[in-house]
Design a protein around this motif. Structure first.
Motif, PDB file in Angstrom:
ATOM      1  N   GLY A  88       0.791  -1.220   0.000  1.00  0.00           N
ATOM      2  CA  GLY A  88       0.000   0.000   0.000  1.00  0.00           C
ATOM      3  C   GLY A  88       0.820   1.265   0.000  1.00  0.00           C
ATOM      4  O   GLY A  88       0.278   2.355  -0.101  1.00  0.00           O
ATOM      5  N   ASP A  89       2.160   1.158   0.128  1.00  0.00           N
ATOM      6  CA  ASP A  89       2.969   2.366   0.088  1.00  0.00           C
ATOM      7  C   ASP A  89       2.967   2.953  -1.320  1.00  0.00           C
ATOM      8  O   ASP A  89       2.778   2.254  -2.313  1.00  0.00           O
ATOM      9  N   ALA A 180     -14.844   7.105  -6.446  1.00  0.00           N
ATOM     10  CA  ALA A 180     -15.181   5.717  -6.741  1.00  0.00           C
ATOM     11  C   ALA A 180     -14.044   4.771  -6.403  1.00  0.00           C
ATOM     12  O   ALA A 180     -14.033   3.637  -6.851  1.00  0.00           O
ATOM     13  N   MET A 181     -13.083   5.223  -5.604  1.00  0.00           N
ATOM     14  CA  MET A 181     -11.911   4.434  -5.288  1.00  0.00           C
ATOM     15  C   MET A 181     -12.135   3.605  -4.036  1.00  0.00           C
ATOM     16  O   MET A 181     -12.664   4.087  -3.043  1.00  0.00           O
ATOM     17  N   LYS A 182     -11.741   2.326  -4.123  1.00  0.00           N
ATOM     18  CA  LYS A 182     -11.762   1.441  -2.963  1.00  0.00           C
ATOM     19  C   LYS A 182     -10.336   1.222  -2.480  1.00  0.00           C
ATOM     20  O   LYS A 182      -9.452   0.950  -3.280  1.00  0.00           O
ATOM     21  N   PHE A 183     -10.140   1.308  -1.176  1.00  0.00           N
ATOM     22  CA  PHE A 183      -8.814   1.174  -0.590  1.00  0.00           C
ATOM     23  C   PHE A 183      -8.650  -0.236  -0.048  1.00  0.00           C
ATOM     24  O   PHE A 183      -9.425  -0.686   0.797  1.00  0.00           O
ATOM     25  N   THR A 184      -7.620  -0.908  -0.540  1.00  0.00           N
ATOM     26  CA  THR A 184      -7.446  -2.330  -0.252  1.00  0.00           C
ATOM     27  C   THR A 184      -6.379  -2.620   0.792  1.00  0.00           C
ATOM     28  O   THR A 184      -6.316  -3.752   1.280  1.00  0.00           O
ATOM     29  N   ALA A 185      -5.524  -1.672   1.116  1.00  0.00           N
ATOM     30  CA  ALA A 185      -4.434  -1.915   2.063  1.00  0.00           C
ATOM     31  C   ALA A 185      -4.306  -0.714   2.990  1.00  0.00           C
ATOM     32  O   ALA A 185      -3.637   0.259   2.649  1.00  0.00           O
ATOM     33  N   LEU A 186      -4.969  -0.774   4.141  1.00  0.00           N
ATOM     34  CA  LEU A 186      -4.942   0.315   5.117  1.00  0.00           C
ATOM     35  C   LEU A 186      -4.501  -0.133   6.508  1.00  0.00           C
ATOM     36  O   LEU A 186      -4.157   0.701   7.335  1.00  0.00           O
ATOM     37  N   MET A 187      -4.517  -1.426   6.746  1.00  0.00           N
ATOM     38  CA  MET A 187      -4.272  -1.911   8.100  1.00  0.00           C
ATOM     39  C   MET A 187      -2.867  -1.587   8.583  1.00  0.00           C
ATOM     40  O   MET A 187      -2.658  -1.338   9.773  1.00  0.00           O
TER      41      MET A 187
END
Length: 609
Positions: A88-89, A180-187
């Motif tokens: 996610g970086d 409309a963007m979905k964020f997949t790596a935030l943890m």
């Protein structure tokens, strides 16, 4: 002798790549396709927006064209990947205006090209005869940093607080560019030790502990080890949310408000998660939403409401309140709304743990099927997300498509005010709003929700019919009254709500009885904080009489309490006057007029977006 050198990795500062484009049905069940503009103000107008439009957050924003692709920046084919970055970086590529430039092997590289690396050049060949350090036959040295601007520096390779904030800034940029963007790596943003440390120090030191009885100071006894263990459990998925402890606080109307007190570790994780999610949802929330948001307060909502009523053609006001809102939120709908933007299942699983943790009251655990307990850091954000999709987007679309006249909206948490120019619009909006809330397990409070005639035109219309002055309504502790200034211009008077004033004086009276035998300086310091806090909040224009009366009433209660300390008689008035002048601050107006403050705020970078 030719040596082969390998250049170091170039630093990338592009947008966050932990996002994907969502395709499918429109969000918030508004029957609008994804990518379609839901805000009237998002369209490009030729006229300049009015002051209330800016105050309500309706600033003009550019719209993406239909053929533009809304996605995060990816790695170009000719750039080597960052193997030392976390999922996610950000990864970016820089291009010149003339087109894409490529560096070809065995040719002279671009000079002064965009994205040129300033890393150290490390030789791949090792030195000969290295058995003896002093007898090295041939040394190979790496070149130093290239000469450039003094302010340029290498990218931060440690997980410092500054780099953590910069990563969230890139997430915020991506969220702002594409709705409309979905964020997949935030943890990985949540379990960073520095973010957890900042969340710990942002908590109240003397807060009531949860079910485990652990206080803020006890947890901080070995803070580094505790936070490292918490980060490992979050990273491995071994974190478990504990039940909240049920507590009650009195309300202004005499009833009890239920609260849920989480344990300290849950507070830390919730505060860190809210900080990460705010980077996304603060770009999505509409301008007329003010409750529990960064850099927004009750006075921003009050000023926007006053400016809207005085500058727009408002004749009818809908004063609405949701019955038991925090206790009736549907968990399944909540998770569906969150999945509109958050595709990281670790985040949604974390939120589900908090919702399903249950409540512990009198030693008995109760399973919670709906609602989010008030008291935690995450409850306010979740409540805002729920109403953003249930009410805000729907009300914004209704204003754009069905309203025949002017319409204003101001919402603070579950309390909201909607102003209309025509009564027909108000009645139709209220009818459809009840149907809308019923689909999502919500209900308007029958006693606190009412439609009343209020506004500039309402004064003239009621005078023609012989009905006298317009009705009043309460919002955020103030009673709003239609009136005119000395010059004859229309304005909205804001006075302290009688219920709030009486409840506060009753609380002060009870506390003074408990402090009956405390020294005068200690009681004076406490009363100074009480009066100053009251004046700072209620010290708005047109409310000077109310705050002066509150100070006088507090002084009277204090005099009666001091007189009961002895049987010889009451405290002399001259001595009491010295106590009041010494300890009780003077009541004065602390806030400017709404139009003045909004004019200053919206002149440059707006605090209310």
């Amino acid at each position: 002798m030719k040596e082969s050198y390998g250049e170091g990795l170039a630093p990338h500062t592009g947008l966050e790549s932990c996002a994907v484009t969502r395709k499918g049905k429109g969000e918030a069940l508004t029957k609008v396709r994804t990518g379609q503009v839901l805000s009237r103000e998002s369209a490009s107008y030729s006229r300049e927006p009015t002051l209330f439009v800016k105050a309500e957050g309706n600033t003009l924003k550019p719209i993406l064209r239909g053929n533009e692709r809304t996605c995060a920046v990816g790695d170009p084919a000719h750039v080597r990947k960052h193997f030392n970055r976390e999922p996610g970086d950000p990864v970016s590529s820089r291009q010149q205006q003339g087109g894409t430039h490529r560096e070809v092997e065995r040719q002279t590289p671009m000079m002064n090209g965009h994205g040129k690396s300033d890393r150290l050049v490390v030789p791949k060949k090792s030195s000969n005869k290295t058995e003896h350090v002093m007898a090295v036959a041939e040394r190979v040295e790496g070149s130093s940093l290239a000469k450039g601007k003094p302010e340029q520096s290498n990218a931060c390779r440690t997980q410092c607080r500054e780099s953590a904030h910069s990563r969230l800034d890139r997430v915020r940029q991506v969220a702002r560019r594409s709705k409309a963007m979905k964020f997949t790596a935030l943890m990985h943003h949540v379990y960073q030790p520095e973010r957890l440390r900042g969340a710990y120090f942002s908590l109240k030191r003397d807060a009531v502990p949860g079910v485990d009885g652990q206080t803020w100071r006890e947890y901080g006894g070995d803070l580094d080890i505790s936070l490292q263990g918490l980060a490992e459990r979050l990273k491995q998925g071994a974190y478990r949310a504990k039940p909240v402890r049920r507590a009650y606080i009195p309300k202004a109307d005499g009833r009890q408000r239920p609260l849920g007190v989480p344990v300290l570790e849950d507070k830390i994780v919730q505060r860190a998660t809210v900080e990460v999610l705010n980077a996304i949802y603060e770009t999505d929330f509409l301008g007329f939403s003010y409750g529990f948001r960064p850099k927004r307060s009750q006075h921003n909502a009050l000023d926007a409401l006053s400016a809207g009523i005085t500058t727009r053609k408002v004749s009818w006001v809908l004063d609405a309140d949701i019955r038991g809102y925090f206790d009736t939120i549907d968990h399944e709908w909540m998770l569906k709304f969150i999945e509109h933007r958050i595709a990281d299942r670790r985040i949604t699983r974390l939120i589900r743990k908090w919702l399903k943790a249950g409540v512990l009251e009198h030693g008995e655990w109760t399973r919670v099927e709906e609602g989010t307990p008030q008291g935690g850091s995450a409850s306010h954000l979740l409540a805002n997300i729920y109403l953003h999709y249930v009410f805000d987007l729907w009300a914004q679309q209704w204003r754009r498509t069905q309203a025949q006249g002017d319409m204003i909206i101001v919402r603070f948490a579950d309390d909201f005010i909607v102003g209309f120019q025509y009564k027909a619009d108000a009645e139709e909006f209220l009818k459809q709003l009840r149907e809308r809330f019923a689909k999502f397990s919500l209900e308007l409070h029958p006693e606190k929700t009412r439609l009343l005639e209020f506004g500039r035109c309402a004064i003239e219309f009621r005078q023609r019919r012989g009905k006298g002055k317009p009705e009043t309504f309460d919002f955020l502790g103030f009673t709003h009254i239609c009136g005119k200034t000395r010059k004859g211009t229309y304005t909205v008077f804001r006075h302290t709500s009688r219920k709030r004033l009486q409840a506060k004086l009753k609380e002060v009276k009870i506390k003074l009885r408990e402090r009956l035998h405390d020294p005068v300086p200690e009681t004076g310091k406490w009363l100074r904080s009480v009066v100053s806090g009251h004046v700072r909040y209620y010290g708005v224009p047109t409310n000077s009489r109310a705050i002066i009366a509150f100070r006088w009433q507090v002084a009277r209660l204090w005099h009666r309490t001091l007189s009961k300390r002895s049987q010889k008689g009451s405290v002399p008035l001259e001595r009491m006057k010295r106590y009041v002048d010494q300890w009780l601050p003077v009541a004065r107006i602390c806030h400017p007029w709404p139009l003045v403050r909004l004019g200053v705020i919206t002149k440059s970078k707006s605090l209310v977006r």
